[in-house]
Design a protein around this motif. Structure first.
Motif, PDB file in Angstrom:
ATOM      1  N   GLY A 119       4.099  42.795  57.315  1.00 36.75           N
ATOM      2  CA  GLY A 119       4.509  43.133  58.681  1.00 36.75           C
ATOM      3  C   GLY A 119       5.481  42.141  59.302  1.00 36.75           C
ATOM      4  O   GLY A 119       5.884  42.299  60.459  1.00 36.75           O
ATOM      5  N   ILE A 120       5.864  41.102  58.567  1.00 32.51           N
ATOM      6  CA  ILE A 120       6.709  40.048  59.136  1.00 32.51           C
ATOM      7  C   ILE A 120       8.180  40.352  58.871  1.00 32.51           C
ATOM      8  O   ILE A 120       8.568  40.575  57.726  1.00 32.51           O
ATOM      9  N   GLY A 121       9.003  40.372  59.903  1.00 35.98           N
ATOM     10  CA  GLY A 121      10.406  40.737  59.720  1.00 35.98           C
ATOM     11  C   GLY A 121      11.376  39.571  59.851  1.00 35.98           C
ATOM     12  O   GLY A 121      12.536  39.697  59.473  1.00 35.98           O
ATOM     13  N   ASP A 122      10.925  38.428  60.376  1.00 36.23           N
ATOM     14  CA  ASP A 122      11.901  37.355  60.647  1.00 36.23           C
ATOM     15  C   ASP A 122      12.238  36.571  59.387  1.00 36.23           C
ATOM     16  O   ASP A 122      11.637  36.750  58.333  1.00 36.23           O
ATOM     17  N   ARG A 123      13.239  35.694  59.519  1.00 35.92           N
ATOM     18  CA  ARG A 123      13.666  34.898  58.362  1.00 35.92           C
ATOM     19  C   ARG A 123      14.140  33.535  58.816  1.00 35.92           C
ATOM     20  O   ARG A 123      14.317  33.279  60.013  1.00 35.92           O
ATOM     21  N   TYR A 124      14.335  32.664  57.816  1.00 33.56           N
ATOM     22  CA  TYR A 124      14.813  31.315  58.096  1.00 33.56           C
ATOM     23  C   TYR A 124      16.340  31.254  57.978  1.00 33.56           C
ATOM     24  O   TYR A 124      16.970  32.164  57.441  1.00 33.56           O
ATOM     25  N   ASP A 125      16.900  30.140  58.436  1.00 32.87           N
ATOM     26  CA  ASP A 125      18.337  29.908  58.245  1.00 32.87           C
ATOM     27  C   ASP A 125      18.602  29.383  56.837  1.00 32.87           C
ATOM     28  O   ASP A 125      17.725  28.783  56.220  1.00 32.87           O
ATOM     29  N   PHE A 126      19.815  29.600  56.364  1.00 32.14           N
ATOM     30  CA  PHE A 126      20.245  29.042  55.078  1.00 32.14           C
ATOM     31  C   PHE A 126      21.727  28.760  55.177  1.00 32.14           C
ATOM     32  O   PHE A 126      22.363  29.140  56.165  1.00 32.14           O
ATOM     33  N   GLU A 127      22.269  28.092  54.182  1.00 31.83           N
ATOM     34  CA  GLU A 127      23.702  27.806  54.213  1.00 31.83           C
ATOM     35  C   GLU A 127      24.392  28.270  52.944  1.00 31.83           C
ATOM     36  O   GLU A 127      23.831  28.176  51.858  1.00 31.83           O
ATOM     37  N   ILE A 128      25.599  28.788  53.118  1.00 26.41           N
ATOM     38  CA  ILE A 128      26.431  29.156  51.971  1.00 26.41           C
ATOM     39  C   ILE A 128      27.637  28.245  51.985  1.00 26.41           C
ATOM     40  O   ILE A 128      28.403  28.236  52.934  1.00 26.41           O
ATOM     41  N   GLU A 129      27.742  27.463  50.926  1.00 26.03           N
ATOM     42  CA  GLU A 129      28.810  26.458  50.861  1.00 26.03           C
ATOM     43  C   GLU A 129      29.938  27.024  50.001  1.00 26.03           C
ATOM     44  O   GLU A 129      29.748  27.278  48.801  1.00 26.03           O
ATOM     45  N   ASP A 130      31.093  27.262  50.633  1.00 26.43           N
ATOM     46  CA  ASP A 130      32.211  27.853  49.888  1.00 26.43           C
ATOM     47  C   ASP A 130      32.686  26.941  48.780  1.00 26.43           C
ATOM     48  O   ASP A 130      32.565  25.719  48.876  1.00 26.43           O
ATOM     49  N   GLY A 131      33.246  27.534  47.758  1.00 30.23           N
ATOM     50  CA  GLY A 131      33.787  26.737  46.657  1.00 30.23           C
ATOM     51  C   GLY A 131      33.767  27.551  45.390  1.00 30.23           C
ATOM     52  O   GLY A 131      33.441  28.732  45.400  1.00 30.23           O
ATOM     53  N   GLU A 132      34.126  26.913  44.310  1.00 33.38           N
ATOM     54  CA  GLU A 132      34.085  27.580  43.007  1.00 33.38           C
ATOM     55  C   GLU A 132      33.226  26.761  42.073  1.00 33.38           C
ATOM     56  O   GLU A 132      33.672  25.746  41.570  1.00 33.38           O
ATOM     57  N   PRO A 133      31.994  27.106  41.889  1.00 34.93           N
ATOM     58  CA  PRO A 133      31.313  28.268  42.476  1.00 34.93           C
ATOM     59  C   PRO A 133      30.819  28.020  43.903  1.00 34.93           C
ATOM     60  O   PRO A 133      30.749  26.873  44.341  1.00 34.93           O
ATOM     61  N   ILE A 134      30.468  29.102  44.561  1.00 36.59           N
ATOM     62  CA  ILE A 134      29.808  29.056  45.868  1.00 36.59           C
ATOM     63  C   ILE A 134      28.391  28.527  45.659  1.00 36.59           C
ATOM     64  O   ILE A 134      27.755  28.840  44.655  1.00 36.59           O
TER      65      ILE A 134
END
Ligand SMILES: [Zn+2]
Ligand SMILES: [Zn+2]
Length: 792
Positions: A669-684
């Motif tokens: 029943g839980i819909g929320d989520r945490y923050d995360f980060e996507i660090e651009d680059g090769e690879p991401i």
């Protein structure tokens, strides 16, 4: 003046390919031709079934239509070639003896669970097969497990030693009979019989029906001659006393005990040295399955299909099963009886109540060794596990474990492909070279390709002991022979420590092609979905050797069959102490904490109450000084870490245990989520440090583990879809393949699929082959085929 025929006469030559032998195909053709008044013949050839029919044009068309649209239930037609030939006249339609052509192969049928008609014979007190445990016909019964050689004929099976009685022989020879050319045809007079033997822990002795006992050839044991019921009732009374029985089935021995008996279940765990891994259950019928689990119509179809696999099902609360059946899991693995022998372990007949809600039916083996098949092997190897042995005198020619499936989005997804599926070839829709792919290390299967087909072996297991490697070798030589494959190229995993890779090196095949683990996962998913060209592959699993020497497992690959580019991956963390880090998820939790907090580490000891402080300090030193550590982007280890932080699994005894506990705990029943980060680059880089910090914060506020788990799953699925969104936009791909063992987690899979579709992606999943390492060999074979084509 005579009337002209309704339509001019025609003769057609028809070649049918696929699973068409040993499934009642010739009698079907015979009856069909008769009903339409056609003349001609049918015979089995090494490439399938060959037919010639002659008669009126309309009838010939009718014949072809029925052949295509209503073949026998176990038949799987992959190709029908029809050519017009000269009219010959002649009378009658006949079944000719088999022909053999060099170089071709027919597909060998897998074993099939008892059909409805045979259940009726078995349950009818007026029928001569009433209560006979080995009842079968052309639509059901043992196949692959009794085949020693091709062509599939009684003399090349383990039924060769049983001479049919007059009644059985008459059925076998009558094209109108359901048992026409049913190679395992048998009855109580002439067929296999049961034997019940006490384990040698104390002494050897046998119980049999006193009136119908004959001295037999197996040392100092006793066979029952005709009536199986006295033996079966004795076996049931042993189960009632809480005894553990080794039961010889189709593809090997199963260990059985009353699933409601707490003492028997924990004793079985102790003796089998299997503390946690869930036990599969067998129930008598669908009604019994419904009492234990929630069943969708697709689940019911899988349970009742001729393949009779173990189906993983959501568990109902309040069942009266022993607590030790599947600790920490909210699912049960359930199957229905697939032979009358299994059925008899519940009751004599449907009129009688079953004595137990379910029986534990777990592979008869010592931990991680192959399933035991012969009576002697069983008595020796399972002597310390089983109290009693329910044996029979039909040899098992091929070891095959029970298959495991789960349904998702209305479709059956195979998790372990063995009995009922193998050796059914997978039609890949394109011409292939003869390649042998050696597969991975855990849940190993191998794959042979030839013509348009992939022939996958049954589940071999973890290649960590001599017995399993022997099983690999015996299965390989059998399948190479049956399908007449002489591989000229070997495909293998890049991990230098994998036994499968070493076996490839020692195989004598000169041309070898190494394939990266996660590339193989994605190629496998592509192959079964008949995808060509570039896709975005997300491969999430525990361990795979990367091209940079690190351990990969959270991979986003832009891939096709010729190659891949690693576009993104989970941020690397340190794996402290190799295998120990896999067995002790708390080590991964500590690694993730160090990575997220660095010097600002919270009091890490408080997270691992059951672990000695000295040990925690030692691993922390390993992490901070990078002693005995490797970097890994493994998704499996991420799940381990989170499960350990939540106190769900600090030490594990089987692969995936922590992830299963984490999935089971998630509050839907839980819909929320945490923050995360996507660090651009090769690879991401997908950076989940903010997630770890948020979980620590939630724990300090005493948020419930179920909520945290759900939140974590939600986060990961959004993060996966966001990373795909970035890559998709840059590379112009809109098809995503999801593979790897982590996607056996249906909470993660379900959410990820929704998130990806919301971003406009076409999503492709596994169904015919496992998403886990059991599906690797297919991907390896496809990649090797492509490289050969490109002149590698
Ligand atoms: Zn049948
Ligand atoms: Zn008979």
């Amino acid at each position: 003046m005579t009337n002209p025929p309704s339509s001019p006469g025609k003769r057609k030559h028809i070649q049918v390919r696929g699973v068409v032998q040993g499934v009642g195909f010739r009698p079907f053709v015979y009856k069909l031709a008769h009903s339409l008044g056609l003349t001609g013949y049918v015979f089995n050839s090494s490439s399938g079934v060959t037919i010639e029919i002659e008669g009126g044009g309309l009838e010939v068309e009718d014949f072809l239509k029925t052949l295509k649209e209503e073949p026998p239930q176990l038949a799987e037609i992959t190709q029908i070639t029809v050519s017009e030939v000269e009219v010959q006249g002649g009378t009658g339609f006949s079944i000719l003896s088999s022909h053999h052509e060099a170089g071709e192969f027919a597909l060998v049928p897998p074993d099939a669970g008892t059909c409805d008609a045979c259940w009726r014979d078995f349950g009818d007190s007026a029928n001569r097969r009433y209560g006979y445990p080995f009842t079968n016909c052309t639509h059901c019964g043992p196949r692959y497990t009794i085949i020693r050689d091709i062509p599939y004929d009684r003399v090349t099976t383990s039924m060769a030693s049983f001479t049919m009685c007059a009644a059985c022989q008459a059925e076998y020879e009558d094209p109108e009979d359901r048992r026409f050319h049913a190679q395992p045809n048998a009855c109580a007079v002439c067929g296999p019989s049961l034997l019940l033997v006490k384990g040698f822990v104390n002494e050897w002795s046998a119980v049999a029906a006193p009136a119908a006992v004959a001295r037999a050839s197996l040392g100092n044991c006793w066979f029952a001659d005709k009536d199986a019921l006295p033996i079966i009732r004795q076996a049931r009374s042993l189960l009632r006393e809480g005894k553990i029985l080794a039961v010889k089935g189709l593809g090997g021995f199963l260990l059985a005990c009353d699933a409601a008996n707490e003492v028997a279940v924990s004793e079985l765990r102790r003796r089998k040295r299997r503390p946690h891994k869930p036990f599969a259950l067998m129930v008598r019928d669908l009604a019994a399955a419904r009492r234990l689990c929630e069943l969708s119509p697709e689940d019911e179809a899988s349970l009742e299909s001729p393949r009779r696999p173990i189906v993983i099902l959501p568990r109902r609360a309040g069942s009266r099963l022993a607590t030790g059946i599947a600790p920490g899991d909210n699912t049960l693995g359930i199957m229905l009886p697939y032979t009358p022998l299994h059925y008899l372990l519940f009751s004599d007949s449907p009129e009688m109540e079953s004595e137990w809600p379910a029986l534990v039916m777990t592979s008869g083996n010592l931990s991680e060794e192959p399933i035991v098949v012969s009576n002697q092997e069983a008595l020796l190897q399972l002597g310390g596990v089983a109290d009693w042995f329910l044996l029979h005198n039909r040899d098992i020619a091929t070891r095959v474990d029970d298959s495991v499936v789960r349904t998702f989005e209305g479709r059956e997804r195979v998790l372990r492909r063995s009995r009922g599926f193998v050796p059914q070839a997978i039609d890949l829709g394109l011409e292939l070279e003869e390649v042998l792919a050696f597969g991975g290390e855990l849940k190993n299967t191998f794959c042979l390709t030839k013509s348009r087909y992939a022939i996958l072996s049954q589940h071999i297991g973890d290649l960590e002991n001599y017995e399993t490697m022997q099983f690999f070798e015996e299965t390989l030589s059998k399948l190479k022979h049956i399908f007449k494959v002489a591989p000229r190229v070997a495909a293998y995993d890049l991990h230098p420590g994998y036994m499968s890779a070493r076996m490839a090196m020692g195989s004598g095949i000169e041309h070898k092609i190494g394939v990266q683990h996660h590339h193989a996962h994605i190629a496998s998913c592509m192959a079964e979905n008949h995808l060509q060209g570039k896709v975005l592959g997300v491969a999430l699993d525990g361990t795979g050797f990367g091209t940079d020497g690190r351990i990969w497992g959270g991979e986003f690959l832009l891939a096709d069959f010729s190659g891949f580019a690693r576009r993104a991956h989970l941020r690397n963390v340190l794996l402290p102490g190799g295998d120990a880090a896999v067995r002790q998820p708390w080590r991964m939790a500590l690694s993730y904490l160090r990575d997220a907090f660095g010097q600002q580490m919270p009091n890490h000891l408080s997270f691992f109450p059951g672990i000695e402080e000295r040990q925690v300090a030692l691993v922390d030193t390993m992490l901070t000084r990078q002693i005995q550590t490797v970097e890994t982007s493994s998704c499996g280890r991420l799940f381990d870490a989170v499960a350990a932080l939540l106190g769900l699994a600090s030490e594990v005894t089987f692969e995936g245990q922590a992830a299963i506990a984490l999935e089971a705990s998630a509050d839907r029943g839980i819909g929320d989520r945490y923050d995360f980060e996507i660090e651009d680059g090769e690879p991401i880089i997908l950076d989940l440090r903010p997630v770890i910090m948020a979980i620590v914060k939630d724990l300090s506020r005493s948020r419930r583990a179920g909520e945290i788990s759900a939140c974590f799953h939600n986060t990961l699925s959004v993060a996966i879809a966001d990373v795909c969104g970035k890559i998709g936009a840059g590379d112009g791909v809109d098809q995503v393949c999801l593979s790897g063992g982590s996607f056996q987690n249906l909470y993660l899979l379900g959410r990820t699929v929704v998130e990806l579709r919301r971003r406009g992606f076409g999503v492709f999943l596994h169904a015919q082959v496992p998403a886990n390492d059991g599906g690797l060999s297919l991907g390896q074979a496809m990649i090797a085929n492509q490289r050969i084509r490109e002149g590698d």
